[in-house]
Write a protein that holds these residues in place. Structure first.
Motif, mmCIF file in Angstrom:
data_model
loop_
_atom_site.group_PDB
_atom_site.id
_atom_site.type_symbol
_atom_site.label_atom_id
_atom_site.label_comp_id
_atom_site.label_asym_id
_atom_site.label_seq_id
_atom_site.Cartn_x
_atom_site.Cartn_y
_atom_site.Cartn_z
ATOM 1 N N SER A 233 46.281 20.280 75.408
ATOM 2 C CA SER A 233 45.401 19.110 75.426
ATOM 3 C C SER A 233 46.066 17.967 76.175
ATOM 4 O O SER A 233 47.279 17.743 76.055
ATOM 5 C CB SER A 233 45.068 18.672 74.003
ATOM 6 N N PRO A 234 45.285 17.198 76.944
ATOM 7 C CA PRO A 234 45.868 16.051 77.656
ATOM 8 C C PRO A 234 46.254 14.931 76.693
ATOM 9 O O PRO A 234 45.688 14.800 75.612
ATOM 10 C CB PRO A 234 44.756 15.621 78.603
ATOM 11 N N VAL A 237 42.482 10.738 77.799
ATOM 12 C CA VAL A 237 41.230 10.942 78.526
ATOM 13 C C VAL A 237 40.781 9.590 79.059
ATOM 14 O O VAL A 237 40.643 8.624 78.291
ATOM 15 C CB VAL A 237 40.136 11.547 77.626
ATOM 16 N N ALA A 249 45.226 6.268 85.853
ATOM 17 C CA ALA A 249 45.563 7.661 86.085
ATOM 18 C C ALA A 249 46.812 7.803 86.954
ATOM 19 O O ALA A 249 47.718 8.609 86.664
ATOM 20 C CB ALA A 249 44.376 8.375 86.736
ATOM 21 N N ARG A 253 50.437 9.387 85.972
ATOM 22 C CA ARG A 253 51.064 10.456 86.744
ATOM 23 C C ARG A 253 52.503 10.103 87.085
ATOM 24 O O ARG A 253 53.404 10.968 87.020
ATOM 25 C CB ARG A 253 50.261 10.714 88.015
ATOM 26 N N SER A 258 50.136 13.668 80.836
ATOM 27 C CA SER A 258 48.955 14.458 81.152
ATOM 28 C C SER A 258 47.691 13.672 80.825
ATOM 29 O O SER A 258 47.673 12.864 79.896
ATOM 30 C CB SER A 258 48.965 15.770 80.363
ATOM 31 N N ARG A 260 43.025 13.456 81.752
ATOM 32 C CA ARG A 260 41.803 13.889 82.410
ATOM 33 C C ARG A 260 41.002 12.644 82.763
ATOM 34 O O ARG A 260 40.893 11.715 81.952
ATOM 35 C CB ARG A 260 40.966 14.791 81.495
ATOM 36 N N LEU A 262 37.256 11.425 83.689
ATOM 37 C CA LEU A 262 35.859 11.825 83.638
ATOM 38 C C LEU A 262 34.993 10.737 84.278
ATOM 39 O O LEU A 262 35.114 9.572 83.938
ATOM 40 C CB LEU A 262 35.425 12.054 82.184
ATOM 41 N N ASP A 319 37.030 14.698 87.459
ATOM 42 C CA ASP A 319 35.896 15.481 86.985
ATOM 43 C C ASP A 319 34.626 14.667 87.184
ATOM 44 O O ASP A 319 34.254 13.842 86.343
ATOM 45 C CB ASP A 319 36.082 15.845 85.507
ATOM 46 N N THR A 338 31.329 15.476 75.789
ATOM 47 C CA THR A 338 30.789 15.243 77.127
ATOM 48 C C THR A 338 29.601 16.149 77.379
ATOM 49 O O THR A 338 29.276 17.034 76.588
ATOM 50 C CB THR A 338 31.864 15.492 78.207
ATOM 51 N N ILE A 343 36.568 17.658 74.794
ATOM 52 C CA ILE A 343 37.953 17.601 75.282
ATOM 53 C C ILE A 343 38.794 16.928 74.206
ATOM 54 O O ILE A 343 38.454 15.829 73.744
ATOM 55 C CB ILE A 343 38.054 16.823 76.604
ATOM 56 N N ALA A 345 42.160 14.935 72.947
ATOM 57 C CA ALA A 345 43.142 14.005 73.512
ATOM 58 C C ALA A 345 43.706 13.134 72.414
ATOM 59 O O ALA A 345 43.101 12.996 71.347
ATOM 60 C CB ALA A 345 42.505 13.146 74.605
#
Length: 804
Positions: A233-234, A237, A249, A253, A258, A260, A262, A319, A338, A343, A345
């Motif tokens: 799992s990230p 989110v 994001a 990084r 980690s 995601r 959306l 995404d 979603t 998902i 998180a």
């Protein structure tokens, strides 16, 4: 030479007041003649130049002391600077006051978004806030303090608050006239639901730079406080791929976390929905994996390309086409629902903006396919009748682009009498298009209904029907209240106050963001450094000349240290050179405020701290250069001017802000005036039946008259007479009251109003008196430059060059 003989006679008449006119043992490198000392240098300099000889022959300088002449010239220069300063300040005040009055008459003085509020008690009128605003003349100077003039044009850059050296500006949401609903978040952007963070336009910050900054800050905070995750799992989110979400994001990084991202639409979020080739105005901002975006004007396509390049380099995927419908679970164990499944998180960042919930007209036919809430490509409206609804920048830019890049027949409907809520550039372009009949402007209008081929409007109170193929509605966005309610996120209404910050929280120190704490720590370290540096310099100078400075003037002449420690000596002269160069650094602060080259370089507060350090140290070090003596007019005038500059600086920085401008007393006096008028209405029958109703009415009128500012000195001089006259009037009025309680209430109200009026007058007058600190501070700084230049010129002419 007549002038030289006059000067020599005047010098001998003053010889009994000066005891060190003995030769110094040095000769002038220009003439080879012995130099008698610095004190006679001014006369020798003027006596030997051709201009002075010419004036002497004309008997214009006969009997004039050259030292006094230089001081008088410097004073005249100082007066010229003062007059120029006053003229510029009055001209600036008139311009700002006129603009503010016009804005109030147009009814556009209420800000629309995040905006600055200036505390006039603290503001010192440094002008840095005016020059820092990228939008132009948003702020002005009224009565010596900054004011928000064009509130409708302010879009919340916040640079004015960052550039204020005395923290007189705070950024607030809403106003006392109109509140603004925003999600409740703390200083780390965490909402009322723990673990869910809100950034960007959804949280009230709509500018690209501000949104990017919030994205970087929240990601940095999560990377620091969140333990390393395990499993598939990230960690986070991110909902929304606009500037805020993308910045978060990329920073995650960089931190190796980690996540995601959306996005229900496409990359760029709100930016992707801008019209083609729309130019975006922004400030420089950093983008991880790319660098700094420095362009102030950048097109939509170029900005999207910048994000795409950074995402590709960081190997970050988006995404797209995924809509978030809900969030279940709690902090550390969320499940994001979603349109493509769920998902898991540990944290959630909401950066959706407001584009998903555009404000609607609420009229019949608005659900027709021809109604849209954004305009992306004007070519699709070729040959059509298009109505744009709205009066902001988005609406005007859509109408202008349609008129310029297509042959559509464009009309724009706005409920106001003029386009007061847009930038001046767009307003001017729209006026040109209306005059050229490329756009039809329907002012004071509103849409009543929309049909397949027509639009029904009310224009200036009269119904009007227009042929229509498309309607573009640009009247802003609204908070997704239903969405936030389903997520169990609370809202709060802001009426012109800053966001509330919690006293406690689940994670460590919550006093502010990391950058804010670093700035506070940096300021404290700078203060300690300045204090220690100043103490070391003064301590070393004191130890170096302790045995010399304690001697009397006569004993100094016989001391072996005299040749080195005196002002013209090797040590004293060196200290003077260093002190002069050091004092000139004081002008870096005004240069920083006014120069585009240094604009934004370092914190303005840090520049002011350095300015104060140099200002405090300069007179102290120069005192060592003068060996704590001043025996000529030029030195005395320079020392006096330097002392006044330092004192006025202290007043402006530390004392001026402590004196209130009577704002609190003005509120109190308004409350008492209300009670006073109610008492007057209740006693009206008694007043009419009294023996002398005119007297009582005059006293009521005098009690409620407006407060007039005056002189502090005049107020104190006339206070005993006014107090006596007030008591006599009260005594006379007591004979016209039949009820003792009514008279007691009348007397108490009259005395309270008189006391408050005196307090308001005192505060206003004292504030006005102290506001003159800037005039003396700036003007005498000019005097110092002239005096120091004359002093250096004399020294160099007479051969007192330290490095020889």
């Amino acid at each position: 030479m007549q002038f030289y003989r006059v000067h020599e006679r005047a010098r001998h008449r003053r010889a009994h007041l000066r005891t060190d006119w003995r030769p110094s043992g040095r000769t002038s490198p220009r003439t080879g003649e012995p130099v008698t000392g610095v004190r006679s240098g001014v006369g020798l300099l003027l006596a030997r130049v051709n201009v002075a000889r010419l004036l002497a022959r004309l008997d214009l300088l006969a009997g004039v002391d050259p030292g006094r002449a230089i001081v008088c010239a410097a004073v005249l220069g100082c007066l010229a600077l003062a007059i120029l300063h006053l003229a510029r300040r009055r001209r600036r005040h008139r311009k700002s006051a006129t603009s503010l009055r016009e804005a109030q008459e147009r009814g556009v003085q209420i800000p629309l978004t995040l905006h600055p509020v200036i505390d006039p008690d603290i503001c010192i009128g440094s002008l840095t806030c005016l020059k820092s605003c990228p939008e132009g003349d948003i702020l002005g100077i009224v009565n010596g303090a900054a004011r928000l003039i064009h509130a409708d044009h302010c879009i919340g850059h916040g640079k004015c608050a960052a550039e204020c050296p005395v923290d007189a500006i705070k950024l607030v949401f809403g106003s006392s006239e109109r509140g603004v609903d925003l999600p409740m978040v703390d200083e780390f952007f965490e909402s009322s639901r723990p673990g869910v963070h809100i950034i960007g336009e959804l949280g009230g910050m709509g500018l690209i730079k501000n949104a990017v900054t919030q994205g970087l800050q929240v990601a940095e905070r999560l990377a620091q406080t969140m333990p390393n995750g395990r499993g598939s799992s990230p960690d986070v989110v991110i909902v929304g791929a606009g500037p805020a979400g993308l910045a978060a994001a990329l920073r995650l990084r960089e931190a190796g976390r980690s996540f995601r991202v959306l996005e229900q639409g496409s990359l760029g979020g709100t930016i992707a929905n801008y019209p083609r080739q729309k130019v975006v105005m922004t400030e420089a901002f950093p983008v991880p994996f790319y660098g700094k975006v420095t362009k102030k004007l950048i097109s939509k396509e170029e900005l999207l390309w910048t994000w795409e390049r950074a995402l590709n380099k960081a190997n970050v995927g988006i995404d797209e086409g995924v809509k978030v419908t809900g969030i279940e679970g709690s902090d550390g164990a969320f499940r994001v629902q979603t349109s493509r499944g769920s998902i898991d998180a540990r944290k959630v960042i909401l950066a959706t903006g407001l584009r998903g919930t555009p404000r609607k007209l609420g009229v019949r036919g608005e659900d027709l396919p021809k109604v849209t809430y954004r305009m992306t490509d004007p070519e699709q409206y070729e040959g059509c009748d298009v109505l744009v609804v709205g009066g902001g920048d988005a609406a005007l830019e859509a109408a202008l682009q349609l008129a310029e890049e297509s042959d559509a027949r464009v009309s724009i409907s706005y409920r106001g009498e003029n386009f007061a809520k847009c930038r001046e550039k767009n307003r001017t372009r729209m006026a040109e298009m209306v005059q050229a009949r490329r756009v039809r402007a329907l002012m004071s209008s509103q849409v009543d209904a929309i049909t397949e081929g027509e639009v029904v409007l009310t224009v200036a109170g009269s119904p009007q029907v227009l042929p229509n193929d498309f309607v573009i509605v640009n009247i802003g966005g609204e908070l997704p209240l239903e969405f936030l309610s389903n997520l169990k996120i609370s809202l709060e209404k802001h009426f012109g106050e800053e966001r509330k910050k919690p006293k406690r929280g689940p994670v460590g120190d919550r006093r502010g963001l990391a950058r804010e704490r670093e700035e506070r720590t940096s300021h404290r370290r700078a203060h300690v450094f300045y204090f220690l540096t100043g103490a070391l310099i003064l301590g070393w100078l004191t130890l170096k000349g302790w045995s010399y400075y304690l001697l009397s003037h006569a004993d100094r002449l016989a001391s072996p240290l005299h040749e080195s420690m005196r002002s013209a000596g090797h040590f004293g002269h060196g200290v003077g050179i260093v002190a002069t160069a050091f004092m000139m650094l004081n002008f870096l602060y005004p240069v920083r405020k006014r120069s585009r080259l240094l604009s934004g370089k370092g914190s303005i507060r840090g520049w002011l701290d350095f300015h104060m350090f140099v200002g405090f140290m300069s007179p102290l070090v120069i005192a060592f250069h003068a060996a704590f003596q001043s025996n000529n007019q030029l030195a005395t005038g320079t020392a006096g001017a330097l002392l006044i500059v330092v004192l006025t600086g202290i007043i402006g920085r530390f004392i001026y802000g402590l004196v209130p401008s009577a704002g609190g007393k003005a509120l109190e006096i308004s409350d008492v005036l209300g009670k006073w008028e109610r008492l007057r209405a209740r006693l009206q029958p008694m007043l009419d039946d009294s023996d002398d109703p005119a007297l009582l009415h005059r006293m009521f009128d005098s009690g409620s008259r407006p407060v007039r500012p005056g002189s502090v000195l005049w107020m104190f001089l006339t206070w005993p007479f006014r107090a006596t006259w007030m008591r006599l009037r009260l005594l006379r009025a007591s004979f016209h009251f039949h009820d003792a309680d009514e008279y007691a209430e009348f007397r108490a109200g009259y005395l309270q109003l008189s006391r408050l009026r005196v307090q308001v007058t005192f505060y206003q007058s004292l504030k006005k008196l102290l506001s003159g600190w800037r005039l003396f501070h700036a003007s005498l700084a000019g005097f110092l430059v002239i005096a120091i230049a004359a002093h250096i010129g004399v020294s160099v002419y007479l051969g007192y060059v330290w490095f020889r």
